[in-house]
Design a protein around this motif. Sequence first.
Motif, PDB file in Angstrom:
ATOM      1  N   PRO A 136       1.005  -1.350  -0.103  1.00  0.00           N
ATOM      2  CA  PRO A 136       0.022   0.207  -0.019  1.00  0.00           C
ATOM      3  C   PRO A 136       0.805   1.331   0.041  1.00  0.00           C
ATOM      4  O   PRO A 136       1.976   1.321   0.561  1.00  0.00           O
ATOM      5  CB  PRO A 136      -0.658  -0.087   1.346  1.00  0.00           C
ATOM      6  N   ASP A 166      -5.556  -8.773   5.909  1.00  0.00           N
ATOM      7  CA  ASP A 166      -5.450  -7.437   6.677  1.00  0.00           C
ATOM      8  C   ASP A 166      -5.053  -6.220   5.846  1.00  0.00           C
ATOM      9  O   ASP A 166      -5.558  -5.121   6.056  1.00  0.00           O
ATOM     10  CB  ASP A 166      -4.199  -7.323   7.563  1.00  0.00           C
ATOM     11  N   GLY A 170      -8.335  -5.511   4.540  1.00  0.00           N
ATOM     12  CA  GLY A 170      -8.394  -4.717   5.679  1.00  0.00           C
ATOM     13  C   GLY A 170      -8.468  -3.299   5.294  1.00  0.00           C
ATOM     14  O   GLY A 170      -9.329  -2.528   5.787  1.00  0.00           O
ATOM     15  N   ARG A 194       0.005  -3.170  21.094  1.00  0.00           N
ATOM     16  CA  ARG A 194      -0.269  -2.019  20.044  1.00  0.00           C
ATOM     17  C   ARG A 194      -1.181  -3.065  18.991  1.00  0.00           C
ATOM     18  O   ARG A 194      -0.867  -4.276  18.926  1.00  0.00           O
ATOM     19  CB  ARG A 194       0.683  -1.650  19.145  1.00  0.00           C
ATOM     20  N   HIS A 251      -1.455   0.979  10.469  1.00  0.00           N
ATOM     21  CA  HIS A 251      -2.782   1.461  10.637  1.00  0.00           C
ATOM     22  C   HIS A 251      -3.741   0.600  11.220  1.00  0.00           C
ATOM     23  O   HIS A 251      -3.557  -0.606  10.665  1.00  0.00           O
ATOM     24  CB  HIS A 251      -3.348   2.015   9.328  1.00  0.00           C
ATOM     25  N   ASP A 298      -6.602  -0.090  10.657  1.00  0.00           N
ATOM     26  CA  ASP A 298      -7.430  -0.671   9.911  1.00  0.00           C
ATOM     27  C   ASP A 298      -6.950  -2.083   9.215  1.00  0.00           C
ATOM     28  O   ASP A 298      -7.592  -2.873   8.639  1.00  0.00           O
ATOM     29  CB  ASP A 298      -7.951   0.102   8.824  1.00  0.00           C
ATOM     30  N   SER A 299      -5.471  -1.988   9.184  1.00  0.00           N
ATOM     31  CA  SER A 299      -4.778  -3.125   8.459  1.00  0.00           C
ATOM     32  C   SER A 299      -4.092  -3.736   9.373  1.00  0.00           C
ATOM     33  O   SER A 299      -2.905  -4.357   8.946  1.00  0.00           O
ATOM     34  CB  SER A 299      -3.883  -2.701   7.145  1.00  0.00           C
ATOM     35  N   GLY A 300      -4.693  -3.824  10.805  1.00  0.00           N
ATOM     36  CA  GLY A 300      -3.921  -4.767  11.722  1.00  0.00           C
ATOM     37  C   GLY A 300      -2.429  -4.430  11.890  1.00  0.00           C
ATOM     38  O   GLY A 300      -2.245  -3.248  12.157  1.00  0.00           O
ATOM     39  N   ARG A 301      -1.563  -5.372  12.012  1.00  0.00           N
ATOM     40  CA  ARG A 301      -0.166  -5.185  12.052  1.00  0.00           C
ATOM     41  C   ARG A 301       0.635  -5.138  11.132  1.00  0.00           C
ATOM     42  O   ARG A 301       2.189  -5.148  11.130  1.00  0.00           O
ATOM     43  CB  ARG A 301       0.289  -6.376  13.132  1.00  0.00           C
ATOM     44  N   THR A 302       0.089  -5.050   9.738  1.00  0.00           N
ATOM     45  CA  THR A 302       0.689  -4.853   8.529  1.00  0.00           C
ATOM     46  C   THR A 302       1.377  -3.744   8.524  1.00  0.00           C
ATOM     47  O   THR A 302       1.274  -2.478   8.742  1.00  0.00           O
ATOM     48  CB  THR A 302      -0.353  -4.857   7.333  1.00  0.00           C
ATOM     49  N   LEU A 310       3.201  -0.691   6.593  1.00  0.00           N
ATOM     50  CA  LEU A 310       2.940  -0.038   5.519  1.00  0.00           C
ATOM     51  C   LEU A 310       4.135   0.419   4.813  1.00  0.00           C
ATOM     52  O   LEU A 310       3.901   1.116   3.628  1.00  0.00           O
ATOM     53  CB  LEU A 310       1.818   1.014   5.736  1.00  0.00           C
TER      54      LEU A 310
END
Lengths: 338, 361
Positions: A98, A218, A222, B84, B182, B184-188, B190
């Motif tokens: 992203p 996610d 997500g 977190r 973020h 919204d995207s868990g622990r991904t 970014l």
Amino acid sequence: MRYFAYVLALLVTPLSAQADSHNALIEGIVEAHILPGFEALATQSQALSKAAEESCDPASDTLRQAYGRAFDAWVSVSHLRFGPTEVNDRAFALAFWPDSRGVTPRALAGLLSEQDPIASSVTDYAQVSIAARGFYALEFLLYDDRLMTAGEAGYHCTLVQTISADIALTSKHILEGWQSGYAVTMLTPSPDGVYQTDKEVLQTLFKSLATGLEFTADTRLGRPLGSFDRPRPTRAEARRSGRSSRHVMLSLEALSSLAAHLAEGDKALSGKLEAAFERAQSQLADLNDPVFAGVSNPQSRLKIEIVQQGIAAIRTIVRDEMGPALGVAAGFNALDGD
Amino acid sequence: MTAQNTGRRRFLGGLLAAGVFPKPTWADVGAPAFLSAAAKPDGSSVLCGVGANLQVLFELPLPARGHAAAAHPTRPEAVAFARRPGTFAVVIDCTTGTQRATLCAPHGRHFYGHGAFSSDGSLLFTTENDYEAGQGRIGVWDTLQGYKRIDEWASGGVGPHDVKRLPNSETLVVANGGIETHPDSGRTKLNIATMAPNLAYIAGGAVVERVQLAAELHRNSIRHLAVGVGGQVAFGMQWQGSGPLKTLVGVHLQGAEVQLLEAPTQALRAMQGYVGSIAFTPDAKAIAVTSPRGGVVQLYDAKMQGQLETFAMPDVCGIAAVGETLTVSSGNGEMRHLLGSTRLLRRLTELRWDNHLVPVA
């Protein structure tokens, strides 16, 4: 003495048999999953570059189809993030997503407005911000309402061709990395090697399955889901080209294939995984929502969340059953990552 | 009723009899040497106070998985932080086992799991994520007004994780790990391709010094901190790159150049690119780091003389210097002394000890 030797053989056999079977497992994955995936990526990316040379018109069907096939090939290997994809940030150069800060459209707009001559050479182009390289950057040039017509037409055309050629070159380098050494590296662990044991190789493959599932659940799902109060449909992956749902499907297919390899020989586990993947895939197919526009509507949103939960169920099987079966389960703190 | 509760009741009875209630101090709660979050066998989360002899002195429920905690410098009070991207922190009165206050991260923020008190204990500082902006923040809470949030500062980077106060000073040092996430995207993660971690010093609400490593180390996320009596800051890193790794530990003194600690290839490899916790040894001559992924604890000479020793312990993560020893804890329920005359002391519980052991001042 003879009896002793027999007992010794009994003691030793299971271990070496397991080692052999692990090595065979790895070989199967490299030969049947990894190499064909990167071969397809190199071939389709080359075809994309050729199509862009023939027509750089963003509306060209030939170009868009070639783009779609190459992007498909990437998504199908996007979970294999180790070795040649990580050299010189090749994976990020193909797929900067992203893009939480919107760097890609900004970088492209900058190149287009300045007509930066760096776009005239594929080798030079490797020096630009990786946000302006790869499939996601090309998507803006081919499908974004503003960027598909932005800038001087001749320069826009060059940029489309150069990004396509850069994708082809990067994909070729990844494949060469695998063919010229990394496949052997994975098949022959040694004390001085990247991998010391078969188990370390398995751990890497297992991790790419687990991380791939996590990324798809996610991030691919997500990010557009956002929160109930604030859904984010414009964050769906590759929504401009209508590929968001397709990417989830392609990644599930690829991850399902890797999972099947890793669970080989364990019928119960294989069956369970296969059923869980099929469930998630059919739930996704039933959505019939290419860009997850339904995230903003409570009813259709629920169905997208169900797909996400389906992937979570696969993750649980992978973590709790496959990990221990392969002997690569991670501990409470080791899993934490904080 | 568990043995734990009986113990506490008996203990509280003792306190009443002794008439020490008016102004309890840490010594009154059976003097825990450190605090640690843990998971119970049923999956529920707790915060525990543990004595120097590794005996669990109290066990208090948490609403969800904890991470680290901060012990108030004088009062027997601790703040346990959610892992977190959690949004709660619980202020616990360690004499009564009750919750004194609950901190909720403000809208648009979540905690990272670490915090630190001002020297007099009047303020609590928390590392937080302003996730829409993708920027780190330091939340400021007034402990004298029931932990009311009174201010917020920039942390000087992205993804602040650990925060410590320098000794005899109000200056904070923050490990800005550099990784954007973020909820919204868990622990991904970014922004791995562009991440830029740093060590930031904050005084009076402003970043007064920022230390970044060389560009080729931009994927070495600076995550955990230990401060020495002279103000040396040791930091443990987590490698997000691939390819050969050079270092996982560094030392910095405010105003000076950063020093990266080297180790033989095999020793670095044993850490699997990951430092989970870090501490100075009691004599401050060495820096100890743990790796749950590698199942090892390693000691480095604090004066750049290299990597000294490696101890194996599966899923080890928490580490703290207490008395003349180093105590380590693991996700398998083990606590152990590593050094000194008590180094054979170990205790196995059914608790899965979470990431950090927090020494009580």
